[in-house]
Design a protein around this motif. Structure first.
Motif, PDB file in Angstrom:
ATOM      1  N   UNK A 274       8.583  46.428 -52.691  1.00 62.45           N
ATOM      2  CA  UNK A 274       8.002  45.164 -52.252  1.00 62.45           C
ATOM      3  C   UNK A 274       8.927  44.019 -52.642  1.00 62.45           C
ATOM      4  N   UNK A 275       8.497  42.776 -52.420  1.00 58.50           N
ATOM      5  CA  UNK A 275       9.421  41.649 -52.562  1.00 58.50           C
ATOM      6  C   UNK A 275       8.938  40.576 -53.536  1.00 58.50           C
ATOM      7  N   UNK A 276       7.954  40.888 -54.360  1.00 53.15           N
ATOM      8  CA  UNK A 276       7.483  39.883 -55.322  1.00 53.15           C
ATOM      9  C   UNK A 276       8.572  39.569 -56.331  1.00 53.15           C
ATOM     10  N   UNK A 277       8.642  38.302 -56.739  1.00 45.38           N
ATOM     11  CA  UNK A 277       9.602  37.935 -57.781  1.00 45.38           C
ATOM     12  C   UNK A 277       8.848  37.529 -59.047  1.00 45.38           C
ATOM     13  N   UNK A 278       9.573  37.241 -60.093  1.00 47.37           N
ATOM     14  CA  UNK A 278       8.929  37.046 -61.395  1.00 47.37           C
ATOM     15  C   UNK A 278       8.193  35.718 -61.520  1.00 47.37           C
ATOM     16  N   UNK A 279       8.301  34.829 -60.527  1.00 43.60           N
ATOM     17  CA  UNK A 279       7.490  33.617 -60.533  1.00 43.60           C
ATOM     18  C   UNK A 279       6.242  33.778 -59.664  1.00 43.60           C
ATOM     19  N   UNK A 280       5.961  35.018 -59.271  1.00 48.54           N
ATOM     20  CA  UNK A 280       4.772  35.314 -58.471  1.00 48.54           C
ATOM     21  C   UNK A 280       3.896  36.332 -59.203  1.00 48.54           C
ATOM     22  N   UNK A 281       2.614  36.037 -59.286  1.00 48.46           N
ATOM     23  CA  UNK A 281       1.690  36.965 -59.934  1.00 48.46           C
ATOM     24  C   UNK A 281       1.556  38.274 -59.176  1.00 48.46           C
ATOM     25  N   UNK A 282       1.963  38.279 -57.911  1.00 45.36           N
ATOM     26  CA  UNK A 282       1.927  39.499 -57.111  1.00 45.36           C
ATOM     27  C   UNK A 282       2.758  40.610 -57.745  1.00 45.36           C
ATOM     28  N   UNK A 283       3.784  40.257 -58.498  1.00 42.09           N
ATOM     29  CA  UNK A 283       4.659  41.268 -59.097  1.00 42.09           C
ATOM     30  C   UNK A 283       3.869  42.237 -59.969  1.00 42.09           C
TER      31      UNK A 283
END
Length: 396
Positions: free
Chosen positions: A133-142
């Motif tokens: 997936x493509x979540x980054x560390x500034x996104x809670x999706x990670x």
């Protein structure tokens, strides 16, 4: 699961780490990050790429996603997750009063575990070696996606290469332009949408100290001039919304109608800060008119039907439920145990609330519970209570 199975950088998407001839599944929204990931996988020599898009009522069209997949030569799988999202995630969230620290109802917290589950099911069918997936560390999706993939027991590699290898936005746009995909430069914020919520963050909305959402970005709650006050009646049965104005509706249709009817009065907009994995806070903007009304309706009926002590304990446990879901533990045992208690309480929540909607506000006009604990005539109750107490005293 072993730490080596977690993907955190683009360097791990190589022939040395993964077999390029084996199927690989990527989560695909049609946005900049997920399109760029497909480009990088193609450039790395992967020949059997499966982009999975779970339809939960997002803004991006299937035609838009198909154009990108065709341009990049990957197979697109569009999975209809709308009914599962409403029944398995939104319904329990209403009963749990799933509001983050009393600021805003949760949204991607509900969608990510479903997306992860459907991606794992597809990966298992294909014999895929990785779910990316493509979540980054500034996104809670990670942590929500990684947490769900771990708890679901996916045996292959999983994670996001953007975690340790962020790529500059302009660089992604430039490389996609070079292969004929030039529409990505129009994005000024990062958006996430589903049947329950439309959300905006990052870009021009990055700074909590200076932010304003362009009015054209709102859809459900966009201003509609000339509105007059409107009466709206919502009925719940055992914790589930079942009817509007006396008309029985499936929950999915009921939510869709409330988003437009309630949103027309400018209700259901939220802004708030959410914490990242290490405690830093980021700004998120939402419009959720149906959630705005349904959560308040549920609380009124809950108060009308549950004992005060039960309410106190439930309100404490609600934030535990939110925490577990928010931190990526939707499939964890604590969230499931909390849901059992919440569902037990919900069995009593049956009744109807009538609202008066006006621009910018709403007031209750009637709260009717099928099995109420409230008084409708205080003086009559006092008289009856005194008589009963006196009779008991004389008997003694």
């Amino acid at each position: 699961m072993k730490q080596g199975q977690i993907i955190r950088s683009f360097r791990q998407l190589t022939r040395e780490a993964l077999d390029p001839d084996q199927p690989i599944v990527t989560l695909f929204s049609g946005g900049l990050d997920s399109s760029y990931l497909l480009l990088r996988l193609k450039a790395a020599g992967f020949s059997d790429i499966h982009a999975v898009s779970v339809d939960i009522g997002e803004d991006e069209s299937s035609e838009h996603k198909q154009r990108i997949a065709d341009e990049l030569g990957v197979r697109l799988h569009i999975i209809d997750g709308r009914q599962a999202f409403i029944d398995e995630f939104v319904r329990p969230a209403i009963a749990a009063q799933a509001v983050y620290l009393d600021t805003h109802p949760v949204s991607s917290t509900l969608s990510r575990p479903l997306i992860a589950r459907l991606a794992v099911e597809l990966a298992q069918q294909l014999g895929a070696t990785a779910v990316v997936h493509t979540a980054n560390r500034s996104q809670n999706t990670l942590r929500r996606l990684n947490g769900a993939l771990a708890l679901l027991g996916f045996a292959g590699h999983y994670g996001s290469p953007y975690d340790l290898d962020p790529v500059d936005r302009e660089q992604k746009i430039l490389e996609l332009k070079e292969v004929g995909l030039d529409q990505m430069s129009e994005r000024i914020v990062s958006g996430d949408s589903n049947l329950w919520c439309r959300e905006f963050e990052s870009g021009i909305l990055d700074d909590p100290e200076d932010h304003a959402v362009p009015e054209h970005m709102y859809r459900w709650s966009a201003a509609r001039p000339g509105l007059t006050a409107e009466s709206l009646e919502v009925r719940f049965h055992e914790g589930v919304p079942v009817a509007l104005d006396g008309v029985q509706l499936p929950l999915r249709e009921l939510v869709a109608e409330l988003n437009t009817r309630v949103g027309a009065y400018g209700l259901g907009r939220y802004s708030g800060l959410e914490h990242l994995d290490n405690g830093e806070k980021v700004l998120e903007i939402r419009e959720m008119p149906a959630a705005w009304l349904l959560l308040r309706t549920y609380r009124h009926l809950e108060t009308a039907t549950l004992e005060a002590e039960t309410m106190r304990e439930k309100m404490h446990l609600e934030q535990l439920w939110v925490r577990e879901a928010l931190e990526g533990r939707w499939y964890g045992e604590l969230r499931l145990a909390l849901q059992s208690f919440i569902d037990t309480c919900a069995v009593r929540v049956t009744g109807t609330v009538r609202w008066q909607l006006t621009v910018g506000g709403a007031e209750t006009r009637s709260i009717v519970a099928d099995d109420p604990r409230y008084l409708r005539d205080r003086e009559a109750w006092e008289e009856h209570s005194i008589l009963a107490e006196s009779a008991a005293y004389l008997t003694v």
